[in-house]
Write an enzyme that holds these catalytic residues in place. Structure first.
Site, mmCIF file in Angstrom:
data_model
loop_
_atom_site.group_PDB
_atom_site.id
_atom_site.type_symbol
_atom_site.label_atom_id
_atom_site.label_comp_id
_atom_site.label_asym_id
_atom_site.label_seq_id
_atom_site.Cartn_x
_atom_site.Cartn_y
_atom_site.Cartn_z
ATOM 1 N N CYS A 1 0.523 -0.991 -0.141
ATOM 2 C CA CYS A 1 0.094 -0.299 -0.298
ATOM 3 C C CYS A 1 1.048 0.992 0.148
ATOM 4 O O CYS A 1 1.076 1.385 0.705
ATOM 5 C CB CYS A 1 -0.939 -0.223 1.558
ATOM 6 S SG CYS A 1 -1.723 1.714 1.485
ATOM 7 N N CYS B 1 -0.560 4.057 2.203
ATOM 8 C CA CYS B 1 -0.305 4.117 3.440
ATOM 9 C C CYS B 1 1.062 4.183 3.920
ATOM 10 O O CYS B 1 1.279 4.762 4.933
ATOM 11 C CB CYS B 1 -0.640 2.653 4.306
ATOM 12 S SG CYS B 1 -2.197 1.510 3.492
ATOM 13 N N ASP B 2 2.045 3.606 3.541
ATOM 14 C CA ASP B 2 3.836 3.902 3.615
ATOM 15 C C ASP B 2 4.518 4.186 3.009
ATOM 16 O O ASP B 2 5.441 4.762 3.338
ATOM 17 C CB ASP B 2 3.765 1.986 3.648
ATOM 18 C CG ASP B 2 2.995 1.410 4.452
ATOM 19 O OD1 ASP B 2 3.090 1.738 5.516
ATOM 20 O OD2 ASP B 2 3.010 -0.498 3.959
#
Ligand code: NAP
Length: 300
Positions: free
Chosen positions: A132, A135-136
């Site tokens: 992701c 997300c990261d």
């Protein structure tokens, strides 16, 4: 406690089912093992949901969750670990040690990301290996990273990361990308994205964190120093829990039509985990609405 309806899975299909079920007056429990939203939370920007201005997957989920919670949904952050189906009662045992019963159940477990299966992949999971970018991605600001895959997700991830990272290596096993033309054009116009295709990631190396990947190309093997690799090589249906009770196709999707009915009375299926020609946000939402309407009709 006896509910009217248990929904397993809090992605777009499950949350939309909850929205319709609550509006239909059903006493509803939604079980979600991790964060609500499902796959869409990994999307940095939604562009193709009808009537919705551009927004992130996280913002979309937040609004859907608020809209549903306001109707009095019972949401528990517990994963279903066992299901028992009978003609009159459906039961879910959960990771929290709970056991919940309802007269109807909607299975909306979605998909899980496919893994490459190369040495080092599991070791660096969460330490450089991610599924992701939204997300990261910020963890790797200013660094060199890689994205693996040739579909829409891979190209979207690469474009998103190109705005944050020093360089993005896009690694794909074929020369041709299956991603849509608009995305291919955007990638071609982004100098920070370096294409490696055809190429396979055959190893991941590092110390405590990922430091490099080894590529197998037509010219032999090549070591690519990267701080992270984002895997976008497709997804698999998360249907293990119902494999013995619902009919699955060869690829593991629950066999069901647009009516979201299964062969079991009171058990319905919604979203990407069922057989369907198009897996998109809009079809997941549509399934949620259909499955909840079927459950309401069944219970009445
Ligand atoms: P996908 O379309 O199935 O693409 C997966 C990619 O991974 C393919 O390029 C495939 O290569 C590659 N791959 C599969 N197994 C591999 C392996 N073992 N090693 C190396 N590469 C491997 O998956 P997706 O991109 O996640 O998209 C899933 C669905 O969501 C699609 O229907 C897509 O259109 C949709 N989606 C839509 C949007 C949007 O509308 N904006 C955004 C994201 C996703 P091959 O091409 O060689 O098979």
């Amino acid at each position: 406690m006896l509910y009217d309806l248990i929904i397993v899975g809090g992605g777009t299909a499950g949350l939309t089912a909850a929205l319709y079920a609550r509006r239909g007056g059903l006493h509803t429990l939604l079980l979600e093992g991790s964060a609500p939203g499902g796959q869409i939370i990994a999307s940095p920007e939604l562009e193709n949901f009808p009537g919705l201005p551009k927004c992130s997957g996280v913002a979309f989920t937040q609004r859907l969750l608020e809209q549903t919670a306001a109707l009095g949904l019972d949401l528990k952050y517990e994963a279903a670990v066992a299901l028992h189906f009978t003609p009159s009662l459906q039961e879910a045992e959960t990771s929290g040690g709970g056991s919940y019963q309802a007269r109807a159940l909607i299975w909306a477990a979605g998909l899980v990301p496919r893994h490459l299966g190369c040495p080092g992949e599991e070791q660096f999971m969460g330490h450089g290996v991610s599924f992701c970018a939204a997300c990261d991605g910020m963890l790797y600001k200013g660094k060199e990273v890689a994205v693996v895959g040739g579909g829409n997700t891979a190209l979207e991830e690469a474009l998103f990361l190109s705005k944050i990272c020093l360089r993005v290596h896009l690694i794909h096993r074929r020369e041709k990308f299956r991603a849509e033309e608009a995305l291919r054009q955007k990638v071609a116009q982004t100098p920070k994205i370096v294409l490696h295709c055809p190429a396979l990631v055959c190893e991941m190396d590092g110390g405590k964190r990922l430091e490099s990947v080894v590529l197998q190309t037509e010219r032999g093997s090549q070591t690519l120093p990267v701080a992270a690799v984002f895997l976008a090589i497709g997804k698999l249906p998360a249907n293990q829990l119902v494999a013995d009770s619902l009919a699955l196709d060869e690829a593991g999707y629950v066999l069901a039509g647009e009516d979201c009915l299964t062969a079991l009375p009171g058990v319905f299926v919604a979203g990407d985990c069922r057989t369907k020609p198009l897996r998109q946000l809009v079809t997941a939402a549509a399934d949620g609405a259909v499955a909840a309407s079927q459950a309401i009709a069944y219970l009445h």
